[in-house]
Motif scaffolding. Structure first.
Motif, PDB file in Angstrom:
ATOM      1  N   THR A  97       1.289  -6.399   4.810  1.00  0.00           N
ATOM      2  CA  THR A  97       2.381  -5.669   5.085  1.00  0.00           C
ATOM      3  C   THR A  97       2.025  -4.090   5.533  1.00  0.00           C
ATOM      4  OG1 THR A  97       3.901  -5.177   3.753  1.00  0.00           O
ATOM      5  CG2 THR A  97       3.938  -7.286   4.236  1.00  0.00           C
ATOM      6  N   VAL A  98       3.090  -4.302   6.594  1.00  0.00           N
ATOM      7  CA  VAL A  98       2.804  -2.536   6.907  1.00  0.00           C
ATOM      8  C   VAL A  98       3.439  -1.457   5.860  1.00  0.00           C
ATOM      9  CG1 VAL A  98       3.428  -0.391   8.785  1.00  0.00           C
ATOM     10  CG2 VAL A  98       2.408  -2.824   9.400  1.00  0.00           C
ATOM     11  N   PRO A  99       4.734  -1.876   5.992  1.00  0.00           N
ATOM     12  CA  PRO A  99       5.013  -1.386   4.418  1.00  0.00           C
ATOM     13  C   PRO A  99       4.360  -1.331   3.569  1.00  0.00           C
ATOM     14  CG  PRO A  99       6.853  -2.459   5.465  1.00  0.00           C
ATOM     15  CD  PRO A  99       5.361  -2.737   6.149  1.00  0.00           C
ATOM     16  N   GLN A 100       3.604  -2.099   2.936  1.00  0.00           N
ATOM     17  CA  GLN A 100       2.441  -2.629   1.685  1.00  0.00           C
ATOM     18  C   GLN A 100       1.503  -1.414   1.753  1.00  0.00           C
ATOM     19  OE1 GLN A 100       1.814  -7.235   1.263  1.00  0.00           O
ATOM     20  NE2 GLN A 100       3.335  -6.932  -0.351  1.00  0.00           N
ATOM     21  N   ALA A 101       0.677  -1.264   2.484  1.00  0.00           N
ATOM     22  CA  ALA A 101      -0.013  -0.651   3.132  1.00  0.00           C
ATOM     23  C   ALA A 101       0.715   1.041   2.753  1.00  0.00           C
ATOM     24  CB  ALA A 101      -0.749  -1.161   4.121  1.00  0.00           C
ATOM     25  N   LEU A 102       1.432   1.169   3.425  1.00  0.00           N
ATOM     26  CA  LEU A 102       1.939   2.510   3.826  1.00  0.00           C
ATOM     27  C   LEU A 102       2.555   2.809   1.946  1.00  0.00           C
ATOM     28  CD1 LEU A 102       3.438   2.453   6.913  1.00  0.00           C
ATOM     29  CD2 LEU A 102       1.438   4.087   6.180  1.00  0.00           C
ATOM     30  N   MET A 103       3.378   2.384   1.611  1.00  0.00           N
ATOM     31  CA  MET A 103       3.817   2.393   0.159  1.00  0.00           C
ATOM     32  C   MET A 103       2.014   2.568  -0.833  1.00  0.00           C
ATOM     33  SD  MET A 103       7.102   1.125  -0.739  1.00  0.00           S
ATOM     34  CE  MET A 103       6.535  -0.829   0.125  1.00  0.00           C
ATOM     35  N   LEU A 104       1.752   1.944  -0.986  1.00  0.00           N
ATOM     36  CA  LEU A 104       0.518   1.753  -1.802  1.00  0.00           C
ATOM     37  C   LEU A 104      -0.338   3.240  -1.397  1.00  0.00           C
ATOM     38  CD1 LEU A 104      -1.995   0.628  -3.971  1.00  0.00           C
ATOM     39  CD2 LEU A 104      -2.732  -0.724  -1.507  1.00  0.00           C
ATOM     40  N   ASN A 105      -0.918   3.703  -0.025  1.00  0.00           N
ATOM     41  CA  ASN A 105      -1.640   4.783   0.549  1.00  0.00           C
ATOM     42  C   ASN A 105      -0.115   6.214  -0.169  1.00  0.00           C
ATOM     43  OD1 ASN A 105      -3.666   5.373   1.788  1.00  0.00           O
ATOM     44  ND2 ASN A 105      -2.664   6.365   3.505  1.00  0.00           N
ATOM     45  N   TYR A 106       0.951   5.723  -0.339  1.00  0.00           N
ATOM     46  CA  TYR A 106       1.283   7.039   0.127  1.00  0.00           C
ATOM     47  C   TYR A 106       1.802   7.413  -2.186  1.00  0.00           C
ATOM     48  CZ  TYR A 106       1.062   9.164   4.166  1.00  0.00           C
ATOM     49  OH  TYR A 106       0.257   9.305   5.390  1.00  0.00           O
ATOM     50  N   THR A 107       0.779   6.734  -3.415  1.00  0.00           N
ATOM     51  CA  THR A 107       1.273   7.381  -4.531  1.00  0.00           C
ATOM     52  C   THR A 107       0.688   8.797  -4.241  1.00  0.00           C
ATOM     53  OG1 THR A 107      -0.818   5.627  -4.837  1.00  0.00           O
ATOM     54  CG2 THR A 107       1.468   4.610  -4.665  1.00  0.00           C
ATOM     55  N   PHE A 108      -0.342   8.787  -3.409  1.00  0.00           N
ATOM     56  CA  PHE A 108      -1.571  10.342  -3.108  1.00  0.00           C
ATOM     57  C   PHE A 108      -0.709  11.433  -3.612  1.00  0.00           C
ATOM     58  CE2 PHE A 108      -0.076  11.121   0.952  1.00  0.00           C
ATOM     59  CZ  PHE A 108      -0.557  12.352   1.710  1.00  0.00           C
ATOM     60  N   GLY A 132       7.204  13.848  -6.780  1.00  0.00           N
ATOM     61  CA  GLY A 132       6.373  12.991  -6.437  1.00  0.00           C
ATOM     62  C   GLY A 132       6.052  11.583  -7.297  1.00  0.00           C
ATOM     63  N   PHE A 133       7.210  11.719  -8.781  1.00  0.00           N
ATOM     64  CA  PHE A 133       7.641  10.602  -9.410  1.00  0.00           C
ATOM     65  C   PHE A 133       8.651   9.681  -9.744  1.00  0.00           C
ATOM     66  CE2 PHE A 133       5.153  13.105 -12.529  1.00  0.00           C
ATOM     67  CZ  PHE A 133       4.309  12.413 -13.418  1.00  0.00           C
ATOM     68  N   LEU A 134       9.415  10.582  -7.920  1.00  0.00           N
ATOM     69  CA  LEU A 134      11.025   9.709  -7.892  1.00  0.00           C
ATOM     70  C   LEU A 134      10.338   9.431  -6.626  1.00  0.00           C
ATOM     71  CD1 LEU A 134      13.982   9.252  -7.337  1.00  0.00           C
ATOM     72  CD2 LEU A 134      13.394  10.971  -5.154  1.00  0.00           C
ATOM     73  N   ILE A 135       8.678   9.101  -5.752  1.00  0.00           N
ATOM     74  CA  ILE A 135       8.127   8.609  -4.595  1.00  0.00           C
ATOM     75  C   ILE A 135       7.105   7.278  -5.568  1.00  0.00           C
ATOM     76  CG2 ILE A 135       5.822   8.392  -3.785  1.00  0.00           C
ATOM     77  CD1 ILE A 135       6.912  11.321  -2.645  1.00  0.00           C
ATOM     78  N   ILE A 136       6.907   7.481  -6.668  1.00  0.00           N
ATOM     79  CA  ILE A 136       6.807   6.387  -7.162  1.00  0.00           C
ATOM     80  C   ILE A 136       7.626   5.168  -7.490  1.00  0.00           C
ATOM     81  CG2 ILE A 136       5.704   5.931  -9.634  1.00  0.00           C
ATOM     82  CD1 ILE A 136       3.579   6.874  -7.802  1.00  0.00           C
ATOM     83  N   GLY A 137       9.349   6.061  -8.327  1.00  0.00           N
ATOM     84  CA  GLY A 137      10.086   5.305  -7.997  1.00  0.00           C
ATOM     85  C   GLY A 137      10.040   3.985  -6.978  1.00  0.00           C
ATOM     86  N   GLY A 138       9.613   5.028  -6.351  1.00  0.00           N
ATOM     87  CA  GLY A 138      10.539   4.488  -4.947  1.00  0.00           C
ATOM     88  C   GLY A 138       8.930   3.270  -4.482  1.00  0.00           C
ATOM     89  N   ALA A 249      -2.132  22.217  -0.937  1.00  0.00           N
ATOM     90  CA  ALA A 249      -1.678  20.671  -0.241  1.00  0.00           C
ATOM     91  C   ALA A 249      -0.861  19.612  -0.841  1.00  0.00           C
ATOM     92  CB  ALA A 249      -2.520  20.458  -0.975  1.00  0.00           C
ATOM     93  N   PRO A 250       0.152  20.303  -2.681  1.00  0.00           N
ATOM     94  CA  PRO A 250       1.125  18.944  -2.412  1.00  0.00           C
ATOM     95  C   PRO A 250       1.749  19.161  -1.370  1.00  0.00           C
ATOM     96  CG  PRO A 250       0.488  20.597  -4.318  1.00  0.00           C
ATOM     97  CD  PRO A 250      -0.216  20.897  -3.112  1.00  0.00           C
ATOM     98  N   LEU A 251       2.794  20.193  -0.443  1.00  0.00           N
ATOM     99  CA  LEU A 251       3.642  20.199  -0.056  1.00  0.00           C
ATOM    100  C   LEU A 251       3.135  19.214   1.159  1.00  0.00           C
ATOM    101  CD1 LEU A 251       6.795  20.523   0.544  1.00  0.00           C
ATOM    102  CD2 LEU A 251       5.765  22.715   1.014  1.00  0.00           C
ATOM    103  N   VAL A 252       2.038  19.125   1.436  1.00  0.00           N
ATOM    104  CA  VAL A 252       1.628  18.794   3.165  1.00  0.00           C
ATOM    105  C   VAL A 252       1.675  17.070   2.466  1.00  0.00           C
ATOM    106  CG1 VAL A 252       0.086  18.339   3.925  1.00  0.00           C
ATOM    107  CG2 VAL A 252       0.394  20.585   3.564  1.00  0.00           C
ATOM    108  N   SER A 253       1.363  16.696   0.989  1.00  0.00           N
ATOM    109  CA  SER A 253       1.655  15.486   0.843  1.00  0.00           C
ATOM    110  C   SER A 253       2.662  14.188   1.263  1.00  0.00           C
ATOM    111  CB  SER A 253       0.395  15.214  -0.784  1.00  0.00           C
ATOM    112  OG  SER A 253       1.128  15.772  -1.334  1.00  0.00           O
ATOM    113  N   LEU A 254       3.107  16.132   0.087  1.00  0.00           N
ATOM    114  CA  LEU A 254       5.175  14.897  -0.240  1.00  0.00           C
ATOM    115  C   LEU A 254       5.479  14.542   1.081  1.00  0.00           C
ATOM    116  CD1 LEU A 254       6.433  16.996  -2.882  1.00  0.00           C
ATOM    117  CD2 LEU A 254       5.943  15.034  -2.947  1.00  0.00           C
TER     118      LEU A 254
END
Length: 301
Positions: A97-108, A132-138, A249-254
């Motif tokens: 699903t689109v949300p699944q693909a995006l959420m997987l991609n954005y562990t980066f 970053g770790f809060l994103i993992i929780g999401g 780069a860390p801030l851009v990635s977030l």
């Protein structure tokens, strides 16, 4: 410095907005019988032609001349950006699903924060690490907390998502390093990245697959290919390279993880596929994490 920080955040936000439509686009084009590889090849040809004309006009004769060390960097970036990141993500959207693909991609962001310390010498702030770790929780909420509500993960989709994840992380770190050090400029980098990456895809498709899928081309698919080329490709990657000149780069990635929120709005409108409650909750957690990380000026910027 303060203006550069705001400019960088806004450029990254612009990239997130433009990329937000790519998941639904890949999902739709895949149902029409046109290969994602053809879409990416078209994007590469358009960007290479337009950037060559722009560089010829703005720089003049010899605009294409670069040293061998930078040529090798651009060759690697072409593979990371076009083949692994962009192409891998579009293929993952065919299986997930689109949300699944995006959420997987954005562990980066976690990978970028780890690599930034060693590659660019930029240490992520505590706020960025917490985000970053809060994103993992999401991601956990969106993927696993729903029990049977969310469709099961597809193994091919998961593998292509990992390929895209590695490509995006490497692209971010390497681009930040050469742009910050003044070894490159965004227009020239955009040209060479799509020249090399596009050449790999065109040759591989010609040799191993062929172009029979173009028989399924229709007006709707061709129109969406323009968005992929001009919107997500030319403008999206151009803004990304600009952001990497001004902020770490860390801030851009977030900030880029907000692509999930934009896709969450676009997907129901374009495909009629409503996200689950847990996917919405996961995206909300990710948005909160990004807002916390981007608030205020970091010393590393």
């Amino acid at each position: 410095m303060k203006n550069n920080y705001a400019r960088g955040v806004l450029m990254a936000l612009g990239t997130a907005m433009l990329w937000g439509g790519m998941g639904p686009l890949a999902k739709f084009v895949g149902t029409q019988g046109v290969s994602m590889t053809s879409v990416m090849c078209y994007r590469a040809v358009v960007i290479v032609l337009l950037m060559s004309l722009w560089l010829r006009y703005s720089v003049g004769h010899g605009w294409y001349r670069i040293g061998r060390p930078l040529m090798r960097v651009y060759l690697l970036l072409g593979f990371l950006t076009v083949v692994m990141n962009a192409w891998g993500f579009m293929l993952s959207c065919q299986y997930l699903t689109v949300p699944q693909a995006l959420m997987l991609n954005y562990t980066f962001p976690i990978a970028v924060m780890t690599g930034s310390y060693f590659i660019t010498g930029e240490k992520p702030s505590r706020k960025q690490l917490a985000a970053g770790f809060l994103i993992i929780g999401g991601l956990y909420v969106g993927f696993f907390a729903s029990g049977g509500e969310t469709p099961p993960l597809s193994v091919p989709g998961l593998l292509w998502g990992i390929v895209s994840l590695v490509g995006l992380s490497g692209q971010m770190l390497l681009s930040r390093k050469i742009l910050r050090d003044g070894d490159s400029n965004p227009p020239l980098q955009l040209f060479y990245v799509y020249l090399f990456g596009g050449a790999v895809l065109i040759i591989a498709k010609s040799v191993f697959v062929g172009w029979d899928d173009l028989a399924a081309m229709n007006c709707s698919v061709f129109a969406l290919m323009q968005y992929s080329a001009f919107g997500a490709g030319l403008c999206g990657f151009g803004l990304l390279l600009g952001a990497l000149r001004f902020i770490p780069a860390p801030l851009v990635s977030l900030v880029l993880t907000l692509e999930i929120a934009f896709a969450l709005v676009i997907t129901p409108l374009s495909l009629g596929l409503s996200p689950t409650g847990f996917e919405i909750a996961g995206c909300a957690i990710i948005m909160a994490a990004v807002a916390c990380a981007a608030a205020g000026k970091e010393s590393s910027a």
